[in-house]
Design an enzyme around this catalytic site. Sequence first.
Site, PDB file in Angstrom:
ATOM      1  N   LYS A 135      39.332 -27.448  24.457  1.00  0.00           N
ATOM      2  CA  LYS A 135      38.850 -27.429  23.072  1.00  0.00           C
ATOM      3  C   LYS A 135      40.014 -27.558  22.096  1.00  0.00           C
ATOM      4  O   LYS A 135      39.959 -28.346  21.151  1.00  0.00           O
ATOM      5  CB  LYS A 135      38.069 -26.139  22.787  1.00  0.00           C
TER       6      LYS A 135
ATOM      7  N   ASP B  36      32.733 -25.865  20.226  1.00  0.00           N
ATOM      8  CA  ASP B  36      32.841 -24.409  20.098  1.00  0.00           C
ATOM      9  C   ASP B  36      31.429 -23.817  20.123  1.00  0.00           C
ATOM     10  O   ASP B  36      30.454 -24.519  20.407  1.00  0.00           O
ATOM     11  CB  ASP B  36      33.600 -24.034  18.818  1.00  0.00           C
TER      12      ASP B  36
END
Length: 214
Positions: free
Chosen positions: A124, A142
């Site tokens: 991420k 997320d």
Amino acid sequence: MAKQLNYHTIREIFTRFHAAEPEPKGELDHVNAYTLVVAVALSAQATDAGVNRATAELFKIADTPQKMLDLGLEGLTEHIKTIGLFRQKAKNVIKLSQILVDDYGGEVPNSRAALQSLPGVGRKTANVVLNMWWQQPSQAVDTHIFRLGNRSGIAPGKTVEAVERAIEDNIPADFQLHAHHWMILHGRYTCVARKPKCPACLIKDLCQFEEKTL
């Protein structure tokens, strides 16, 4: 989990997102690629606002890997002690700074594999840096994007990786660069976890969420 929306519906959703916010921006403060890496690494299990408060003074004195090493672990820890998991995060930032100095001449690499090899940098974080700094259409999933993707049908998936693939596969190419920013902002401020603000949602007529609030 909602069913996958069709191409035309998804295009309409992102056309509306674009009309409302043509150039969406990430909310983490940074001054260069290095401070962006640090800020995103610090943001795990913390709010962007909390990270920004902690880094406001930090980045004035440590905006390169070498300056961070000169500040040292104790100095860094003092600056970020208001952030969750700050001790481990401080260790990771010092380690990744040393690697950047030793292996990359103090520069941040622009490949996902190289970024993910740094301590405290996961997929991420790497995707955020690639997207925000190098303008690559990478998708950083997320909790907000995962929730919105599954509720709406924009990008359903049982795992983060599945949602990331669904975004890449189903969102039109001309919206890919800003897709994760639009989704994060919509999930953070409208499609919130508890009591989503469906009456104020600009895609409420297209969303597949069955438990829409009145």
